[in-house]
Design a protein around this motif. Sequence first.
Motif, short mmCIF file in Angstrom:
data_model
loop_
_atom_site.label_atom_id
_atom_site.label_comp_id
_atom_site.label_asym_id
_atom_site.label_seq_id
_atom_site.Cartn_x
_atom_site.Cartn_y
_atom_site.Cartn_z
N GLU A 191 0.81 -1.21 0.00
CA GLU A 191 0.00 0.00 0.00
C GLU A 191 0.85 1.27 0.00
O GLU A 191 0.41 2.31 -0.48
CB GLU A 191 -0.91 0.06 1.24
CG GLU A 191 -1.88 -1.08 1.35
CD GLU A 191 -1.34 -2.24 2.18
OE1 GLU A 191 -2.17 -3.04 2.64
OE2 GLU A 191 -0.12 -2.35 2.36
N VAL A 192 2.05 1.18 0.53
CA VAL A 192 2.90 2.37 0.65
C VAL A 192 3.65 2.57 -0.66
O VAL A 192 4.54 1.79 -1.02
CB VAL A 192 3.89 2.25 1.83
CG1 VAL A 192 4.80 3.46 1.90
CG2 VAL A 192 3.12 2.08 3.14
N GLN A 193 3.29 3.62 -1.38
CA GLN A 193 3.93 3.91 -2.65
C GLN A 193 5.16 4.80 -2.48
O GLN A 193 6.10 4.72 -3.25
CB GLN A 193 2.96 4.64 -3.58
CG GLN A 193 1.82 3.79 -4.06
CD GLN A 193 0.98 4.54 -5.05
OE1 GLN A 193 0.37 5.55 -4.73
NE2 GLN A 193 0.98 4.07 -6.28
N LEU A 246 2.73 8.21 0.88
CA LEU A 246 1.67 8.16 -0.11
C LEU A 246 1.19 6.72 -0.10
O LEU A 246 1.97 5.79 -0.33
CB LEU A 246 2.17 8.55 -1.50
CG LEU A 246 1.14 8.43 -2.63
CD1 LEU A 246 -0.07 9.33 -2.36
CD2 LEU A 246 1.77 8.77 -3.96
N VAL A 247 -0.08 6.54 0.23
CA VAL A 247 -0.65 5.21 0.42
C VAL A 247 -1.78 5.02 -0.58
O VAL A 247 -2.61 5.91 -0.77
CB VAL A 247 -1.20 5.07 1.87
CG1 VAL A 247 -1.84 3.73 2.08
CG2 VAL A 247 -0.08 5.31 2.88
N ALA A 248 -1.81 3.86 -1.24
CA ALA A 248 -2.88 3.53 -2.18
C ALA A 248 -3.55 2.24 -1.72
O ALA A 248 -2.89 1.22 -1.54
CB ALA A 248 -2.31 3.35 -3.59
N CYS A 249 -4.86 2.32 -1.54
CA CYS A 249 -5.65 1.16 -1.08
C CYS A 249 -6.85 0.98 -2.00
O CYS A 249 -7.25 1.90 -2.71
CB CYS A 249 -6.14 1.39 0.35
SG CYS A 249 -4.80 1.52 1.55
N ARG A 250 -7.44 -0.19 -1.95
CA ARG A 250 -8.62 -0.45 -2.76
C ARG A 250 -9.82 0.39 -2.31
O ARG A 250 -10.61 0.85 -3.12
CB ARG A 250 -9.00 -1.92 -2.70
CG ARG A 250 -8.05 -2.83 -3.42
CD ARG A 250 -8.54 -4.26 -3.44
NE ARG A 250 -7.68 -5.29 -3.94
CZ ARG A 250 -6.59 -5.22 -4.65
NH1 ARG A 250 -6.13 -4.07 -5.00
NH2 ARG A 250 -5.90 -6.26 -5.03
N ASP A 307 -7.60 -0.67 7.77
CA ASP A 307 -6.82 -1.82 8.23
C ASP A 307 -5.34 -1.48 8.27
O ASP A 307 -4.63 -1.78 9.23
CB ASP A 307 -7.04 -3.04 7.33
CG ASP A 307 -8.42 -3.66 7.51
OD1 ASP A 307 -9.08 -3.38 8.53
OD2 ASP A 307 -8.82 -4.43 6.61
N PHE A 308 -4.86 -0.81 7.20
CA PHE A 308 -3.46 -0.40 7.14
C PHE A 308 -3.15 0.58 8.27
O PHE A 308 -2.17 0.42 9.01
CB PHE A 308 -3.14 0.24 5.79
CG PHE A 308 -1.85 1.00 5.79
CD1 PHE A 308 -0.63 0.34 5.69
CD2 PHE A 308 -1.84 2.39 5.92
CE1 PHE A 308 0.56 1.05 5.72
CE2 PHE A 308 -0.65 3.10 5.94
CZ PHE A 308 0.55 2.42 5.84
N ALA A 309 -3.97 1.61 8.41
CA ALA A 309 -3.71 2.65 9.42
C ALA A 309 -3.75 2.06 10.83
O ALA A 309 -2.91 2.40 11.67
CB ALA A 309 -4.73 3.78 9.29
N ASP A 310 -4.71 1.16 11.09
CA ASP A 310 -4.81 0.56 12.43
C ASP A 310 -3.61 -0.34 12.73
O ASP A 310 -3.03 -0.27 13.81
CB ASP A 310 -6.10 -0.25 12.56
CG ASP A 310 -7.34 0.62 12.59
OD1 ASP A 310 -7.21 1.85 12.78
OD2 ASP A 310 -8.45 0.07 12.39
N SER A 311 -3.20 -1.16 11.76
CA SER A 311 -2.14 -2.13 12.03
C SER A 311 -0.75 -1.52 12.00
O SER A 311 0.13 -1.94 12.75
CB SER A 311 -2.22 -3.30 11.04
OG SER A 311 -1.97 -2.85 9.71
N GLU A 312 -0.51 -0.54 11.14
CA GLU A 312 0.84 0.01 10.99
C GLU A 312 1.05 1.34 11.70
O GLU A 312 2.16 1.64 12.14
CB GLU A 312 1.21 0.17 9.52
CG GLU A 312 1.31 -1.13 8.77
CD GLU A 312 2.37 -2.08 9.30
OE1 GLU A 312 3.32 -1.64 10.00
OE2 GLU A 312 2.25 -3.28 9.02
N LEU A 313 0.03 2.15 11.80
CA LEU A 313 0.21 3.49 12.35
C LEU A 313 -0.30 3.60 13.78
O LEU A 313 0.46 3.91 14.70
CB LEU A 313 -0.46 4.53 11.45
CG LEU A 313 -0.06 4.47 9.97
CD1 LEU A 313 -0.80 5.51 9.17
CD2 LEU A 313 1.43 4.59 9.80
#
Length: 157
Positions: free
Chosen positions: A93-95, A109-113, A120-126
């Motif tokens: 997701e991280v471009q 810069l993050v690209a998600c569906r 999910d990305f923000a909760d798990s990684e940030l």
Amino acid sequence: MFDSFDLKLLNALQEDSDRTAEELAEIIALSSSAIARRIRRLKESGAIARTIALLSAEIVDHRLRAIVRLQLHEHEKAGDFTDFRNRLEARDEVQLCLEVSGSDDVMLLVACRDMAEFNDFADSELAASPIVRRYETSFVKKEIKNRPMVRLDERDA
């Protein structure tokens, strides 16, 4: 390091790396065999790190893209930041991930569906990361320009 032919060749390849040696020879005024040798040398030296395909806006615009600004805790151990950075680098997701100056420490810069995938990305990684003090997200409404090119000139020789 580079001569004027190398600079012209690097600029032309950044504009369109699909050009053949014959097409490049018309632009740069060298033979196609000299062009091919220079490209090979530039790749072997690492001046050309990799060749990629940029997807069309019709494909990319269907993704939810976000610019995320991160502030990290000031007294984190270097190893913790390295682990965090490695996790971000591994995420599809991280471009783009930049360490920056100013009030923020990192920009992504993050690209998600969709929003669920972003959450999910923000909760798990940030949010779950102990080194992230806070983060702020701006969602991309429309891409105006995306040209990952660095124009080279004689000052780069």
